[in-house]
Design a protein around this motif. Structure first.
Motif, PDB file in Angstrom:
ATOM      1  N   TRP A   1       0.859  -1.200   0.000  1.00 41.41           N
ATOM      2  CA  TRP A   1       0.000   0.000   0.000  1.00 41.41           C
ATOM      3  C   TRP A   1       0.892   1.247   0.000  1.00 41.41           C
ATOM      4  O   TRP A   1       0.679   2.193  -0.763  1.00 41.41           O
ATOM      5  N   ASN A   2       1.910   1.242   0.849  1.00 42.69           N
ATOM      6  CA  ASN A   2       2.797   2.402   0.963  1.00 42.69           C
ATOM      7  C   ASN A   2       3.635   2.608  -0.294  1.00 42.69           C
ATOM      8  O   ASN A   2       3.960   3.733  -0.648  1.00 42.69           O
TER       9      ASN A   2
ATOM     10  N   ALA B   1       1.846   4.672  -2.789  1.00 42.54           N
ATOM     11  CA  ALA B   1       1.659   6.091  -2.464  1.00 42.54           C
ATOM     12  C   ALA B   1       2.698   6.982  -3.131  1.00 42.54           C
ATOM     13  O   ALA B   1       2.553   8.201  -3.141  1.00 42.54           O
TER      14      ALA B   1
ATOM     15  N   CYS C   1       8.647  11.475   4.122  1.00 45.00           N
ATOM     16  CA  CYS C   1       8.231  10.131   4.531  1.00 45.00           C
ATOM     17  C   CYS C   1       8.504   9.119   3.437  1.00 45.00           C
ATOM     18  O   CYS C   1       8.161   9.345   2.279  1.00 45.00           O
ATOM     19  N   LYS C   2       9.090   7.993   3.800  1.00 43.85           N
ATOM     20  CA  LYS C   2       9.368   6.974   2.789  1.00 43.85           C
ATOM     21  C   LYS C   2       8.073   6.342   2.276  1.00 43.85           C
ATOM     22  O   LYS C   2       8.072   5.710   1.234  1.00 43.85           O
ATOM     23  N   ASN C   3       6.979   6.540   3.023  1.00 42.54           N
ATOM     24  CA  ASN C   3       5.685   5.993   2.604  1.00 42.54           C
ATOM     25  C   ASN C   3       4.758   7.059   2.014  1.00 42.54           C
ATOM     26  O   ASN C   3       3.592   6.787   1.785  1.00 42.54           O
TER      27      ASN C   3
ATOM     28  N   GLN D   1       0.484  11.753   7.656  1.00 48.42           N
ATOM     29  CA  GLN D   1       0.097  11.625   9.059  1.00 48.42           C
ATOM     30  C   GLN D   1       0.449  12.839   9.920  1.00 48.42           C
ATOM     31  O   GLN D   1      -0.334  13.239  10.768  1.00 48.42           O
TER      32      GLN D   1
ATOM     33  N   GLY E   1       0.267   7.295   1.882  1.00 48.13           N
ATOM     34  CA  GLY E   1       0.683   6.048   2.521  1.00 48.13           C
ATOM     35  C   GLY E   1       0.350   6.060   4.005  1.00 48.13           C
ATOM     36  O   GLY E   1      -0.224   7.020   4.516  1.00 48.13           O
ATOM     37  N   SER E   2       0.715   4.983   4.697  1.00 48.00           N
ATOM     38  CA  SER E   2       0.455   4.927   6.141  1.00 48.00           C
ATOM     39  C   SER E   2       1.768   5.168   6.889  1.00 48.00           C
ATOM     40  O   SER E   2       2.845   5.038   6.345  1.00 48.00           O
ATOM     41  N   CYS E   3       1.625   5.509   8.153  1.00 46.35           N
ATOM     42  CA  CYS E   3       2.785   5.906   8.966  1.00 46.35           C
ATOM     43  C   CYS E   3       3.537   4.683   9.495  1.00 46.35           C
ATOM     44  O   CYS E   3       2.927   3.742   9.989  1.00 46.35           O
ATOM     45  N   THR E   4       4.874   4.699   9.382  1.00 51.00           N
ATOM     46  CA  THR E   4       5.650   3.628  10.020  1.00 51.00           C
ATOM     47  C   THR E   4       6.595   4.207  11.077  1.00 51.00           C
ATOM     48  O   THR E   4       7.575   3.572  11.456  1.00 51.00           O
ATOM     49  N   ASN E   5       6.283   5.404  11.534  1.00 50.73           N
ATOM     50  CA  ASN E   5       7.012   6.020  12.660  1.00 50.73           C
ATOM     51  C   ASN E   5       8.524   6.128  12.455  1.00 50.73           C
ATOM     52  O   ASN E   5       9.277   5.963  13.403  1.00 50.73           O
ATOM     53  N   THR E   6       8.950   6.439  11.236  1.00 56.90           N
ATOM     54  CA  THR E   6      10.398   6.622  11.055  1.00 56.90           C
ATOM     55  C   THR E   6      10.842   7.944  11.687  1.00 56.90           C
ATOM     56  O   THR E   6      12.002   8.110  12.035  1.00 56.90           O
ATOM     57  N   GLY E   7       9.912   8.883  11.775  1.00 58.31           N
ATOM     58  CA  GLY E   7      10.226  10.173  12.401  1.00 58.31           C
ATOM     59  C   GLY E   7      10.859  11.176  11.452  1.00 58.31           C
ATOM     60  O   GLY E   7      11.211  12.286  11.862  1.00 58.31           O
TER      61      GLY E   7
END
Lengths: 222, 245
Positions: free
Chosen positions: A80-81, A84, B169-171, B175, B212-218
């Motif tokens: 999914w990501n 994006a 963000c890599k995604n 967020q 995309g969704s968050c993967t908390n890379t910061g």
């Protein structure tokens, strides 16, 4: 509830929760493994307890569900990501803004999965489904898992695989631990730092703990 | 100073773009980054070429209009600053600078370095407001707000909606943007009533738009020109949980 599972955050929450559950399993696993350092009798009794205890046997299928959820949803979210950002950047420098494990959780997870398959077929399957030697401890006949482990870890390449697996797991948890608390919302400015420090400590402890046991048996044979 | 600029050129939203390399001579370290681009455009116009399209407005880091992914980082290498605040004194003679537009499915390129950030407006329309008519400014002490809440809400409200978080963000997750909008309202009494549905609706809209969704890379927190904290994302997650469970 349907809203929860449809949303990316909801799915991500399941990854975090299942991750924390698997983390608790890792801690129990390491604790049992540490009995290996205490000697043959201690470890065999510990293994006997773990394979016959009804509580543990009830948790085993739940554990399997935990693994399936964690892996399945992560794979889904990763794809999914990827969607994006169909057109990638030419030059990317994320080294100053995020940690290496945090950007490579999928790769680390994949490597751990490969290790898991090897590990389950080596030990868990053998202990539970094949005939291994029995030994008497305190008047009771129990499976001699200790000798099986000791024999396995006398091969250097076996030890290499296990140390690599432990290190991958350590890196995965290094990000995963604090990330899980962030995802379930149990974090703020102060707690994020605490979770990060605790995560760093526990990930090193786990990677070192599992590695030391494998190396201990290899060194014993020298 | 002489520079080599590798810039993304794309005629329009439908055209296929590519990188074009420009040798720029005579830039000064006293220029701002955007002035350097203005200077490049002057040389291009003199040669009869199409100038590089990029967005800018206030040029003092408060409007969120400028963007640019510079040498692999959103808004360039400096933390807590927008592209317009980046100075050429950060570069040396002979440097190569790669300049790209924000890249995300939800931020399509319109021309050259300009992307369409309407997706952020759509997320705001999905819940970034209070539906009651607030009327004129009330008497200051009629609604007591603890200082800590007011400060946190203000920090969240400092988001300028530039989209650096999505780029960093890599995604390509939005967020941090959503979290700042949810937090600034959820922390104050007027916004509290709709906090749950706000989180749920804004997340649903972002998913639909293809973020995309968050993967908390910061990475978002580091690249955000306003330094908006990840703690707001944790709050967003809490609000979402409360809204859906």
């Amino acid at each position: 509830m349907s809203n929860f599972l449809k949303a990316s955050i909801g799915r991500k929450l399941l990854v975090g929760l299942s991750g924390l559950f698997l983390f608790s399993f890792i801690l129990v696993h390491l604790t049992v493994n540490l009995f290996l350092l205490a000697g043959q009798e201690s470890y065999n009794i510990a293994t006997h307890f773990m394979t016959t205890n009804p509580v543990i046997q009830t948790i085993e299928p739940i554990l399997a569900i935990g693994f399936i959820l964690h892996i399945g949803i992560s794979v889904w979210l990763t794809f999914w990501n990827q969607r994006a950002r169909p057109e990638k950047f030419l030059k990317v420098d994320q080294s100053k803004s995020s940690t290496w494990p945090s950007r490579n959780m999928f790769v680390l997870g994949g490597l751990i999965f490969i290790f898991l398959v090897i590990h389950i077929s080596n030990f868990w399957y053998k202990i539970n489904f094949t005939e291994i030697g029995y030994i008497e401890h305190g008047g009771e006949m129990v499976k001699d898992a200790y000798t099986m482990v000791a024999t396995s870890f006398s091969n250097w390449w076996y030890v290499v695989i296990y140390v690599a697996g432990a290190v991958f797991l350590g890196f995965h948890l290094n990000h995963g631990f604090q990330s899980a608390f962030q995802t379930i919302g149990v974090s703020n400015e102060i707690w994020r730092k605490r979770w990060t420090v605790l995560g760093n400590f526990l990930s090193v402890l786990i990677a070192a703990g599992f590695s030391i046991i494998a190396l201990y048996f290899l060194l014993k044979t020298l | 100073m002489n520079l080599t600029l590798k810039i993304w050129r794309q005629k329009n939203a439908k055209a296929k773009g590519s990188f074009v390399t420009y040798k720029l001579e005579g830039a000064s370290q006293e220029m701002s980054f955007l002035e350097m681009l203005d200077y490049l455009n002057t040389t291009l116009i003199k040669k009869g070429e199409d100038p590089v399209a990029f967005e800018h407005d206030c040029r003092e880091g408060i409007c969120g209009t400028c963007s640019l992914y510079i040498n692999g980082r959103a808004h360039g290498q400096d933390s807590m600053s927008a592209t317009c605040e980046l100075r050429m004194s950060r570069y040396k003679d002979g440097d190569t600078i790669v300049i790209e537009p924000w890249r995300a499915k939800a931020f399509p390129v319109i021309k050259d370095l300009i992307v369409d950030r309407l997706a952020f407006e759509k997320i705001l329309e999905a819940g970034g407001f209070i539906s009651a008519n607030a009327g004129a400014a009330p008497e200051a002490n009629s609604i007591p707000v603890p200082r800590e809440h007011a400060d946190k809400a203000f920090d969240a409200a400092s988001c300028i909606g530039c989209g650096a978080c999505v780029s960093a963000c890599k995604n390509a997750s939005a967020q941090l943007f959503i979290a700042s909008k949810v937090s600034q309202l959820a922390l104050l009494p007027q916004g509290r009533a709709e906090a749950k549905s706000r989180a749920r609706n804004m997340i649903a809209k972002a998913d639909e738009l293809g973020f995309g969704s968050c993967t908390n890379t910061g990475a978002c927190e580091v690249e955000c020109p306003k330094g908006i904290s990840l703690a707001h994302i944790a709050r967003l997650n809490r609000e979402f949980l409360k809204a859906t469970l």
